[in-house]
Enzyme design. Sequence first.
Site, PDB file in Angstrom:
ATOM      1  N   LYS A  15       0.834  -1.198   0.000  1.00 45.49           N
ATOM      2  CA  LYS A  15       0.000   0.000   0.000  1.00 45.49           C
ATOM      3  C   LYS A  15       0.869   1.248   0.000  1.00 45.49           C
ATOM      4  O   LYS A  15       2.023   1.231   0.415  1.00 45.49           O
ATOM      5  CB  LYS A  15      -0.934   0.011   1.222  1.00 45.49           C
ATOM      6  CG  LYS A  15      -1.901  -1.155   1.249  1.00 45.49           C
ATOM      7  CD  LYS A  15      -2.847  -1.085   0.081  1.00 45.49           C
ATOM      8  CE  LYS A  15      -3.799  -2.264   0.075  1.00 45.49           C
ATOM      9  NZ  LYS A  15      -4.459  -2.439  -1.191  1.00 45.49           N
ATOM     10  N   CYS A  16       0.276   2.328  -0.435  1.00 44.36           N
ATOM     11  CA  CYS A  16       0.915   3.636  -0.447  1.00 44.36           C
ATOM     12  C   CYS A  16       1.448   3.954   0.951  1.00 44.36           C
ATOM     13  O   CYS A  16       0.741   3.694   1.932  1.00 44.36           O
ATOM     14  CB  CYS A  16      -0.113   4.673  -0.884  1.00 44.36           C
ATOM     15  SG  CYS A  16       0.500   6.345  -0.929  1.00 44.36           S
ATOM     16  N   PRO A  17       2.645   4.416   1.045  1.00 48.05           N
ATOM     17  CA  PRO A  17       3.595   4.896   0.036  1.00 48.05           C
ATOM     18  C   PRO A  17       4.682   3.882  -0.326  1.00 48.05           C
ATOM     19  O   PRO A  17       5.667   4.243  -0.967  1.00 48.05           O
ATOM     20  CB  PRO A  17       4.221   6.110   0.722  1.00 48.05           C
ATOM     21  CG  PRO A  17       4.348   5.663   2.148  1.00 48.05           C
ATOM     22  CD  PRO A  17       3.079   4.836   2.393  1.00 48.05           C
TER      23      PRO A  17
ATOM     24  N   ASP B 228      -1.876  -1.280  -5.870  1.00 46.02           N
ATOM     25  CA  ASP B 228      -2.554  -0.319  -5.002  1.00 46.02           C
ATOM     26  C   ASP B 228      -3.211   0.732  -5.904  1.00 46.02           C
ATOM     27  O   ASP B 228      -2.546   1.314  -6.763  1.00 46.02           O
ATOM     28  CB  ASP B 228      -1.542   0.346  -4.072  1.00 46.02           C
ATOM     29  CG  ASP B 228      -2.171   1.366  -3.137  1.00 46.02           C
ATOM     30  OD1 ASP B 228      -3.407   1.519  -3.137  1.00 46.02           O
ATOM     31  OD2 ASP B 228      -1.421   2.021  -2.394  1.00 46.02           O
TER      32      ASP B 228
ATOM     33  N   ASP C  61      -0.036   8.201  -7.829  1.00 47.97           N
ATOM     34  CA  ASP C  61       1.242   8.454  -7.167  1.00 47.97           C
ATOM     35  C   ASP C  61       2.440   8.328  -8.105  1.00 47.97           C
ATOM     36  O   ASP C  61       3.363   9.139  -8.042  1.00 47.97           O
ATOM     37  CB  ASP C  61       1.443   7.498  -5.997  1.00 47.97           C
ATOM     38  CG  ASP C  61       0.481   7.753  -4.860  1.00 47.97           C
ATOM     39  OD1 ASP C  61      -0.172   8.823  -4.853  1.00 47.97           O
ATOM     40  OD2 ASP C  61       0.371   6.880  -3.973  1.00 47.97           O
TER      41      ASP C  61
END
Length: 71
Positions: A12-14, A39, A45
């Site tokens: 998942k981010c980041p 994600d 992103d």
Amino acid sequence: MNDLKIEASGLKCPQPIILLARRIIELEIGETITLIADDPAAAYDVPAWCRMSNQELVSKTDFTFVIRRIT
């Protein structure tokens, strides 16, 4: 050419962006890195990171991003 691949599925981010930033410096100018990230945030992103870090987003398909190091 020393093109690299990052498998970031399930992260998942980041985390995918952190991995990308750490690994792209291993490349010579002009080489590419492939990031596989599922994600949903990666769709936003990765292009944003490329713009901010002055790298080229070569292609983007569902969960695969190819980035060329240009700086």
